[in-house]
Design a protein around this motif. Structure first.
Motif, PDB file in Angstrom:
ATOM      1  N   PHE A   1      33.074  35.137  33.988  1.00  0.00           N
ATOM      2  CA  PHE A   1      34.213  35.236  33.067  1.00  0.00           C
ATOM      3  C   PHE A   1      34.105  36.584  32.361  1.00  0.00           C
ATOM      4  O   PHE A   1      33.067  36.936  31.814  1.00  0.00           O
TER       5      PHE A   1
ATOM      6  N   VAL B   1      40.940  35.773  39.427  1.00  0.00           N
ATOM      7  CA  VAL B   1      41.434  35.303  40.727  1.00  0.00           C
ATOM      8  C   VAL B   1      41.602  36.523  41.632  1.00  0.00           C
ATOM      9  O   VAL B   1      42.049  37.574  41.183  1.00  0.00           O
TER      10      VAL B   1
ATOM     11  N   LYS C   1      56.131  27.936  37.681  1.00  0.00           N
ATOM     12  CA  LYS C   1      56.492  27.608  36.290  1.00  0.00           C
ATOM     13  C   LYS C   1      57.160  28.794  35.610  1.00  0.00           C
ATOM     14  O   LYS C   1      58.111  28.642  34.852  1.00  0.00           O
TER      15      LYS C   1
ATOM     16  N   TRP D   1      45.325  26.113  31.085  1.00  0.00           N
ATOM     17  CA  TRP D   1      45.262  26.957  32.280  1.00  0.00           C
ATOM     18  C   TRP D   1      43.824  27.374  32.572  1.00  0.00           C
ATOM     19  O   TRP D   1      43.416  27.466  33.732  1.00  0.00           O
TER      20      TRP D   1
ATOM     21  N   ASN E   1      41.741  35.476  34.670  1.00  0.00           N
ATOM     22  CA  ASN E   1      40.983  34.321  35.145  1.00  0.00           C
ATOM     23  C   ASN E   1      40.224  34.629  36.429  1.00  0.00           C
ATOM     24  O   ASN E   1      39.843  33.704  37.166  1.00  0.00           O
TER      25      ASN E   1
ATOM     26  N   SER F   1      44.313  35.554  46.838  1.00  0.00           N
ATOM     27  CA  SER F   1      44.743  34.236  46.356  1.00  0.00           C
ATOM     28  C   SER F   1      46.044  34.372  45.572  1.00  0.00           C
ATOM     29  O   SER F   1      46.908  33.500  45.642  1.00  0.00           O
TER      30      SER F   1
ATOM     31  N   LEU G   1      45.862  40.304  28.510  1.00  0.00           N
ATOM     32  CA  LEU G   1      46.394  39.904  29.814  1.00  0.00           C
ATOM     33  C   LEU G   1      47.023  38.509  29.779  1.00  0.00           C
ATOM     34  O   LEU G   1      47.592  38.065  30.755  1.00  0.00           O
ATOM     35  N   TYR G   2      46.892  37.839  28.648  1.00  0.00           N
ATOM     36  CA  TYR G   2      47.442  36.488  28.561  1.00  0.00           C
ATOM     37  C   TYR G   2      48.923  36.545  28.208  1.00  0.00           C
ATOM     38  O   TYR G   2      49.322  37.380  27.393  1.00  0.00           O
ATOM     39  N   PRO G   3      49.723  35.663  28.820  1.00  0.00           N
ATOM     40  CA  PRO G   3      51.161  35.671  28.504  1.00  0.00           C
ATOM     41  C   PRO G   3      51.389  35.453  27.003  1.00  0.00           C
ATOM     42  O   PRO G   3      50.868  34.492  26.434  1.00  0.00           O
TER      43      PRO G   3
ATOM     44  N   ALA H   1      42.195  24.876  34.460  1.00  0.00           N
ATOM     45  CA  ALA H   1      42.614  24.864  35.867  1.00  0.00           C
ATOM     46  C   ALA H   1      41.832  25.907  36.672  1.00  0.00           C
ATOM     47  O   ALA H   1      41.371  25.619  37.774  1.00  0.00           O
ATOM     48  N   PHE H   2      41.664  27.084  36.093  1.00  0.00           N
ATOM     49  CA  PHE H   2      40.977  28.149  36.836  1.00  0.00           C
ATOM     50  C   PHE H   2      39.451  28.041  36.744  1.00  0.00           C
ATOM     51  O   PHE H   2      38.744  28.488  37.629  1.00  0.00           O
ATOM     52  N   TYR H   3      38.968  27.489  35.623  1.00  0.00           N
ATOM     53  CA  TYR H   3      37.523  27.279  35.465  1.00  0.00           C
ATOM     54  C   TYR H   3      37.295  25.779  35.238  1.00  0.00           C
ATOM     55  O   TYR H   3      37.319  25.316  34.081  1.00  0.00           O
TER      56      TYR H   3
ATOM     57  N   GLY I   1      48.586  39.656  35.715  1.00  0.00           N
ATOM     58  CA  GLY I   1      47.658  39.889  34.601  1.00  0.00           C
ATOM     59  C   GLY I   1      46.902  38.624  34.225  1.00  0.00           C
ATOM     60  O   GLY I   1      45.681  38.643  34.039  1.00  0.00           O
ATOM     61  N   PHE I   2      47.636  37.529  34.152  1.00  0.00           N
ATOM     62  CA  PHE I   2      47.018  36.256  33.758  1.00  0.00           C
ATOM     63  C   PHE I   2      45.982  35.811  34.792  1.00  0.00           C
ATOM     64  O   PHE I   2      44.892  35.342  34.438  1.00  0.00           O
ATOM     65  N   THR I   3      46.315  35.972  36.078  1.00  0.00           N
ATOM     66  CA  THR I   3      45.345  35.560  37.113  1.00  0.00           C
ATOM     67  C   THR I   3      44.137  36.495  37.109  1.00  0.00           C
ATOM     68  O   THR I   3      43.024  36.063  37.390  1.00  0.00           O
TER      69      THR I   3
ATOM     70  N   LEU J   1      33.778  35.297  42.275  1.00  0.00           N
ATOM     71  CA  LEU J   1      34.515  35.614  41.045  1.00  0.00           C
ATOM     72  C   LEU J   1      34.619  34.410  40.106  1.00  0.00           C
ATOM     73  O   LEU J   1      34.634  34.567  38.891  1.00  0.00           O
TER      74      LEU J   1
ATOM     75  N   LYS K   1      51.420  27.318  41.193  1.00  0.00           N
ATOM     76  CA  LYS K   1      51.937  26.529  40.069  1.00  0.00           C
ATOM     77  C   LYS K   1      52.327  27.457  38.908  1.00  0.00           C
ATOM     78  O   LYS K   1      53.382  27.297  38.284  1.00  0.00           O
ATOM     79  N   LEU K   2      51.471  28.443  38.672  1.00  0.00           N
ATOM     80  CA  LEU K   2      51.717  29.399  37.590  1.00  0.00           C
ATOM     81  C   LEU K   2      53.008  30.191  37.853  1.00  0.00           C
ATOM     82  O   LEU K   2      53.873  30.305  36.974  1.00  0.00           O
TER      83      LEU K   2
ATOM     84  N   ASP L   1      36.746  34.934  45.921  1.00  0.00           N
ATOM     85  CA  ASP L   1      36.969  33.921  44.875  1.00  0.00           C
ATOM     86  C   ASP L   1      35.714  33.111  44.572  1.00  0.00           C
ATOM     87  O   ASP L   1      35.485  32.732  43.421  1.00  0.00           O
TER      88      ASP L   1
ATOM     89  N   LYS M   1      46.814  26.882  42.316  1.00  0.00           N
ATOM     90  CA  LYS M   1      46.931  27.111  40.867  1.00  0.00           C
ATOM     91  C   LYS M   1      47.849  28.302  40.598  1.00  0.00           C
ATOM     92  O   LYS M   1      48.675  28.279  39.691  1.00  0.00           O
ATOM     93  N   VAL M   2      47.680  29.345  41.418  1.00  0.00           N
ATOM     94  CA  VAL M   2      48.540  30.525  41.250  1.00  0.00           C
ATOM     95  C   VAL M   2      49.991  30.146  41.547  1.00  0.00           C
ATOM     96  O   VAL M   2      50.904  30.540  40.809  1.00  0.00           O
TER      97      VAL M   2
ATOM     98  N   GLN N   1      42.547  27.800  44.465  1.00  0.00           N
ATOM     99  CA  GLN N   1      43.008  28.934  43.656  1.00  0.00           C
ATOM    100  C   GLN N   1      44.453  29.275  44.009  1.00  0.00           C
ATOM    101  O   GLN N   1      45.261  29.557  43.133  1.00  0.00           O
TER     102      GLN N   1
END
Lengths: 239, 287
Positions: free
Chosen positions: B78, A83, A15, B98, A81, A87, B85-87, B101-103, A76-78, B74, A11-12, B71, A8-9, A5
């Protein structure tokens, strides 16, 4: 699981910062072309002498604002998902360090490319009066790391605070500068002078040693990143 | 397994008590409906379950392990949230990557097939989506995530009737193929009634009822007829919520229909009928 995890964070975050860096260097490229044109023109006429510098300083300001900006969207994005904050924190550190490293390398490459077309000095060369690519990369890296970290810290504090307190926080630095200035004047405490001396020492401006400065800047980055943890530890999600 | 336990959960926002000592166990592989009026504490409960906020007191576990900053726990859940919350600059396609990657169990092929069914262009950026399509996009990620626990907060927000119908069908198909724990918080009770197995009702931060839908619906009935006669019928009976149209009255009675009730209603010329979940909910939360 936890380690994956984090990566991945990281990398996010990397980027996200890298995307901003691309825009920044796009603008720098346009400015550089403009200055190159001026130098070629003036060289032809033989009328102006001088050098260009200061892109390094603009990079520091840019990274501070990038640091402020990346937190909200990537946190927000994590969270979308699921997280954990831990992490996110460790992943963001890796992302910030990696992005600072990448930017330091870009910066030094840019400096050397610009030198081919015009008289150009990097910020490190101007301050420490020496040409040393390794020192330049290391010093730039630590400066960028500190700038990004401070931006990240400020971004998190602003995210965490409610509307009115947020406005108050933005006013506090200006008020503090003014109030400390008055206190300094009345009681002759030399506060600003001592801060100035401290900065000179931290940046090794007497010995002019960029390696010592880089070490101090790195320690300051560690301190700032350390301060981020208690803030993010129980960070509520805001819309 | 995905056993969820809420143990003595309370949440205060300054002086406001959003949740008050909630104790609840959700068994795996069931579809739960989380119902409550606005501000009852539904979203707070879901935010706590998914570590978005922290409780003032109490603990929440998934298969015995705490969900807070864990984690490992979590990753099995989902949560489709109402908020964005998504970009905004990312395309749906990129977000699918993505999500994978997380799931790691995220099923991209299934996600794209759902995009086709809902006529959602995966090349679109998040900021280009309407409210309805944003709900669809988030619901698709949830369904394709293959998480053991799916949590939906107002999943059909902004969806037209056709898309709502399609969503319920896809949700059930997904559940039938791979049973999982599903928690749905919604105000559209009438629509969701057929999907739910159990209902959890929250009122002013307190858990007031948790029952299988079938049991809940048989635990009450509606009596209707001339108002004065309905009043006679109601004597000594527990009732909630009434509707009056002229001299005509209809009341929800919190009691099973039995032979005595039937006989009495027949003598008084009243009509007994099945209660609808929505009406029962209104009655229970209006008390």
């Amino acid at each position: 699981m936890l380690r994956s995890q984090n990566l991945k964070v990281s990398k996010l975050v990397f980027k996200e910062i890298l995307n901003a860096i691309k825009y920044y260097y796009g603008i720098i490229a346009i400015i550089s072309i403009f200055f190159t044109g001026i130098f070629y023109y003036t060289a032809k006429n033989g009328s102006i002498e001088g050098s260009v510098n200061g892109f390094g300083f603009s990079a520091l300001i840019f990274l501070f604002f990038t640091g402020m900006g990346f937190f909200k969207s990537s946190f927000g994005f994590t969270q979308a998902n699921n997280v954990s904050r831990r992490s996110f924190y460790s992943g963001a550190i890796i992302g910030v360090v990696a992005a600072s490293g990448a930017m330091a390398v870009f910066e030094v490459i840019l400096n050397n490319v610009l030198r081919l077309f015009m008289p150009y000095e990097s910020l490190m060369e101007m301050i420490y009066i020496r040409k040393d690519i390794f020192a330049d990369i290391l010093w730039s890296f630590t400066c960028f790391c500190l700038s990004l970290s401070i931006g990240w810290l400020v971004g998190m504090i602003l995210y965490r605070l409610e509307g009115k307190i947020k406005t108050l926080l933005l006013v506090i630095p200006f008020l503090t500068v003014a109030v400390v200035g008055v206190i300094d004047e009345i009681f002759s405490l030399n506060i600003y002078y001592n801060i100035y001396l401290l900065l000179i020492r931290l940046l090794s401006l007497v010995d002019l040693n960029p390696y010592v400065a880089a070490m101090n800047l790195m320690l300051m980055s560690v301190l700032v990143i350390g301060l981020c943890f208690p803030i993010i530890k129980r960070m509520p999600l805001r819309g | 397994m995905s056993l969820i336990e809420f143990k003595g959960i309370s949440k205060y926002y300054k002086e406001t008590k959003a949740l008050d000592n909630v104790n609840l166990t959700l068994e795996p592989n069931k579809i739960f409906g989380l119902l409550g009026r606005n501000g009852a504490g539904k979203t707070t409960l879901l935010n706590l379950l998914t570590n978005k906020i922290f409780p003032t007191t109490g603990e929440i576990t998934l298969d015995g392990a705490t969900v807070f900053e864990n984690d490992a726990a979590l990753k099995n859940m989902f949560y489709m949230m109402e908020r964005r919350l998504y970009p905004e600059n990312l395309s749906i396609k990129e977000i699918f990557k993505w999500s994978k990657a997380f799931y790691p169990e995220f099923d991209g092929e299934y996600a794209y097939s759902l995009c086709e069914k809902f006529k959602l262009n995966p090349k679109k950026r998040v900021k280009e989506l309407s409210t309805g399509y944003e709900s669809i996009f988030k619901a698709i990620i949830a369904l394709a995530s293959n998480a053991k626990v799916l949590i939906f907060d107002e999943p059909v927000l902004g969806l037209d009737a056709n898309h709502r119908d399609l969503f319920y069908k896809e949700l059930l198909a997904n559940y039938n193929e791979k049973p999982k724990t599903i928690i749905i918080s919604t105000h559209l009770i009438e629509e969701i009634e057929g999907v739910l197995e159990e209902v959890i009702i929250i009122k002013e931060g307190k858990l007031i009822m948790r029952k299988p839908v079938a049991d809940l619906l048989t635990s009450a009935h509606t009596v209707s007829g001339e108002a004065s006669k309905v009043d006679v019928y109601l004597k000594g009976r527990n009732s909630a919520g009434e509707e009056m149209i002229g001299k005509f009255k209809s009341v929800t009675v919190l009691e099973e229909v039995n032979t005595i009730n039937k006989t009495m209603a027949k003598e008084l010329g009243l009509e007994l009928s099945k209660v609808e979940l929505q009406k029962l909910f209104i009655s229970l939360t209006n008390i």
